[in-house]
Design an enzyme around this catalytic site. Structure first.
Site, PDB file in Angstrom:
ATOM      1  N   ASP A 105       6.391   3.465  -1.755  1.00  0.00           N
ATOM      2  CA  ASP A 105       7.377   2.359  -1.720  1.00  0.00           C
ATOM      3  C   ASP A 105       6.901   1.386  -2.709  1.00  0.00           C
ATOM      4  O   ASP A 105       5.904   1.023  -2.890  1.00  0.00           O
ATOM      5  CB  ASP A 105       7.560   1.566  -0.201  1.00  0.00           C
ATOM      6  CG  ASP A 105       8.484   2.410   0.654  1.00  0.00           C
ATOM      7  OD1 ASP A 105       8.977   3.640   0.088  1.00  0.00           O
ATOM      8  OD2 ASP A 105       8.033   2.467   1.774  1.00  0.00           O
ATOM      9  N   ASP A 144       2.476  -2.604   0.643  1.00  0.00           N
ATOM     10  CA  ASP A 144       1.902  -1.406   1.378  1.00  0.00           C
ATOM     11  C   ASP A 144       1.782  -0.152   0.346  1.00  0.00           C
ATOM     12  O   ASP A 144       0.780   0.626   0.286  1.00  0.00           O
ATOM     13  CB  ASP A 144       2.442  -1.024   2.646  1.00  0.00           C
ATOM     14  CG  ASP A 144       1.942  -1.809   3.879  1.00  0.00           C
ATOM     15  OD1 ASP A 144       1.375  -2.414   3.637  1.00  0.00           O
ATOM     16  OD2 ASP A 144       2.716  -1.780   4.807  1.00  0.00           O
ATOM     17  N   ASP A 200       6.400  -1.816  -2.595  1.00  0.00           N
ATOM     18  CA  ASP A 200       5.891  -3.093  -1.758  1.00  0.00           C
ATOM     19  C   ASP A 200       4.463  -2.962  -1.754  1.00  0.00           C
ATOM     20  O   ASP A 200       3.755  -2.341  -2.195  1.00  0.00           O
ATOM     21  CB  ASP A 200       6.702  -3.189  -0.359  1.00  0.00           C
ATOM     22  CG  ASP A 200       6.514  -2.005   0.631  1.00  0.00           C
ATOM     23  OD1 ASP A 200       5.358  -1.087   0.033  1.00  0.00           O
ATOM     24  OD2 ASP A 200       6.763  -1.781   1.416  1.00  0.00           O
TER      25      ASP A 200
END
Ligand code: 0RA
Length: 634
Positions: free
Chosen positions: A499, A503, A501
């Site tokens: 992803d 994380d 983001d």
């Protein structure tokens, strides 16, 4: 024959040669700058900056300003002596023109001992000039300002005096020729990392870098030199002593500058440089360091009864060691064209002599630190013995040699590794979409669970106890650790898909660190990529466009006009299999970032920041990246 006739003939003959040279560069750019991808593109800037670095190393410049301008052109300015402006006898042209147009100008009128430019990657600014739509050189020297402009390497006329000044320096601006490169988009982070590294290796220089496309400025100056570099690399680790040990000296014309610091980690992070150029494959200077380190620690340990009756191996003395080995020497010889490995034997004896002398002196003078280092090395020795016994006894051998692939791997049908790709996908749901969306003939999918791989804290013998690491290792197929064999791998494209983001960035960092530390040839061969999923989908009726950054999104919105719909993808899971294929996996449309050693070195450091013992750097990292995410969240 008069002088002017003589010069005229020389001039004509040389001019034809120069034009032929520039043409050769444009016919085969890859031969001169390595490649025409993003790597080759960045080399253009490095080449120009390296010329200024030479002037710093020669002691004449202290400041370099690099600007990526709003139009994608680049300006590099230094406060050195300025390229000579006078007519060079026998050439009939100014020094500036020869420097910037003659392929073989290197060394002709420059007696600089430790040149970086014009060396291994160094090809001369003339190559940059030939590959630029335009270039402008401005030189301040001898009381005047001088200028010459070029188009694809060809001057618009002779060097002209355009003003008066009492300063000196060189400013070179250029616009990379779009027809010569696959991309002409410079990457801010790649450049920042390069300039930071150069500043660490030249404690005299200040490098200011401004990217006008995004309005960011950074400045690098480290009076601590290699010692500051080592401290930087150890951010987030727990050092066993501080400050780093510095070993400096000169032998047989080789200037040696080394800093070393052990931490409580198990990994080795030793990097080496010649005339500030990174030598990823090491070579004689690294060998000299290693042999002298092993011998000095064994000698000290025996003499002071710290080793009982064991003899340390080289690897025992490097567990948890972060070191920077920087040497400067005239005419370094490299072992091969592309792989950066030093071959000069004088470097080995010089480094070994300086390390043996200065390190034993240090140990005598700092017995407490000496104890700590010897204890660490002895512990490494014992760990290695334990690992060997475990290896002989247990299942790990059969595990790695077993022919059965992990159950979670959806393999491809093609068997030729050169044609095969493996996507390492974060999360089961994205993994499911990827399995459905892929082209199963050549794309394999391996889903992995979130936070898994603490390579930092795990000892070599424990790594394979992790399911995820074992699955990855078996799927890739080359083994793990020192015995990793790149000829056995099953895919030549290893794509990390996470992803977009914090994380996701974290997981990508963990994976990169695993590859960097345990499957290093994957990185060196350029087999590792980051998938770049789109951040937005802009649609209106039947029209739709995927956008990979905010700028593209704004343009798409403007193009589609009133009433269009913008959706932001927060994660891979929000895309259906078809969308994932179209945007991120289809070789026709996808964007992937190829990981270079530099990225991996930074990832390795980031990893320590994220997983290490210090809370503060980790907090800073997360805040820094949280900002980026907020910025994207418009
Ligand atoms: C040749 C000779 C001298 C300086 C330079 C080249 C020079 C080249 C570049 C490229 C970027 N910045 C630079 N600064 C200097 C020295 C000639 C002399 O003064 O003796």
């Amino acid at each position: 024959m008069t002088d002017s006739q003589d010069n005229g003939e020389v001039y004509n003959e040389k001019s034809v040669k120069v034009l032929k040279g520039l043409e050769a560069v444009r016919v085969r750019p890859g031969m001169y700058i390595g490649s025409t991808d993003t790597r080759g593109l960045h080399h253009l800037i490095y080449e120009v900056v390296d010329n200024s670095i030479d002037e710093v190393m020669a002691g004449y410049a202290t400041k370099i300003r690099v600007t990526v301008n709003a139009d994608g052109s680049v300006t590099v300015e230094d406060d050195g002596r300025g390229i000579p402006v006078g007519i060079v006898p026998g050439e009939g042209k100014s020094g500036v023109e020869i420097c910037l147009t003659d392929l073989h100008a290197g060394g002709k009128f420059d007696q600089n001992a430790y040149k970086v430019s014009g060396g291994l990657h160094g090809v001369g600014v003339s190559v940059v000039n030939a590959l630029s739509t335009w270039m402008v050189a401005i030189v301040k020297r001898d009381g005047s300002v001088w200028q010459q402009s070029y188009e694809i390497g060809i001057p618009d006329g002779p060097l002209k005096q355009i003003g008066k000044t009492n300063e000196t320096g060189t400013t070179i601006s250029f616009l990379p020729d779009k027809t010569m490169f696959e991309t002409t988009d410079f990457d801010f982070t790649t450049l920042v990392n390069r300039f930071r590294q150069e500043a660490f290796l030249n404690r005299m220089v200040t490098i200011e870098f401004e990217d006008k496309r995004i309005g960011k400025t950074e400045a690098f100056h480290y009076s601590g030199g290699v010692s500051a570099f080592v401290k930087y690399l150890n951010t987030g680790k727990t050092p066993l002593y501080d400050p780093p040990i510095e070993l400096q000296g000169e032998k047989s014309g080789v200037e040696v500058d080394i800093a070393m610091q052990y931490s409580d980690s198990y990994s080795e992070a030793v990097s080496s440089y010649v005339n500030t150029v990174c030598t990823p494959d090491g070579g004689t200077h690294l060998t000299g360091f290693r042999t002298a380190l092993t011998k000095t620690l064994n000698d000290y340990g025996q003499t002071n009864n710290l080793l009982k009756d064991i003899v340390l191996e080289g690897s025992d003395t490097r567990e948890g060691l972060t070191a920077v080995i920087s040497i400067k020497m005239a005419n370094p010889q490299f072992e091969s064209q592309t792989k950066e490995k030093l071959g000069s034997s004088v470097a080995q004896t010089a480094v070994a002599a300086v390390v043996a002398e200065k390190l034993s002196m240090y140990l005598e003078e700092n017995p407490a630190v000496a104890q700590v280092i010897l204890k660490k090395a002895r512990f490494a020795f014992e760990g290695r013995e334990a690992a060997r016994k475990a290896r002989d006894a247990t299942r790990r051998k059969s595990l790695l040699e077993s022919t059965s692939l992990p159950g979670k791997l959806a393999d491809c049908s093609e068997k030729d590794p050169a044609l095969c790709e493996i996507y390492i996908v974060e999360g089961e749901s994205a993994g499911g979409s990827a399995k459905m969306g892929r082209d199963r003939t050549f794309q394999a999918i391996l889903p992995i669970r979130g936070k898994i791989l603490n390579v930092e804290k795990a000892r070599q013998d424990k790594l394979l106890d992790h399911d995820e690491i074992r699955n990855l290792t078996i799927a890739i197929g080359g083994g793990i650790g020192p015995a990793f064999d790149v000829t056995k791998i099953r895919y030549h494209k290893i794509v990390i898909m996470t992803d977009a983001d914090v994380d996701g960035a974290h997981i990508a960092t963990l994976l990169l660190t695993l590859f960097y530390r345990q499957m290093r040839p994957l990185i060196d061969e350029g087999y590792v990529y980051l998938a770049m999923p789109p951040l937005y989908r802009v649609s209106k009726g039947k029209q739709q466009k995927y956008c990979y950054n905010e700028d593209e999104m704004n343009k798409a919105v403007a193009a589609m006009g009133q009433g269009c719909n913008v959706s932001r993808y927060k994660g891979l899971g929000e895309m259906n299999p078809q969308q994932l294929w179209e945007t991120t996996m289809d070789p026709e449309n996808r964007i992937m970032k190829r990981i270079m050693v530099q990225d991996a070195v930074e990832a390795d450091r980031l990893f320590s920041v994220l997983m290490g013992d210090d809370v503060e750097p980790r907090r800073e990292f997360i805040i820094e990246h949280a900002k980026e995410v907020v910025n994207l969240d418009v």
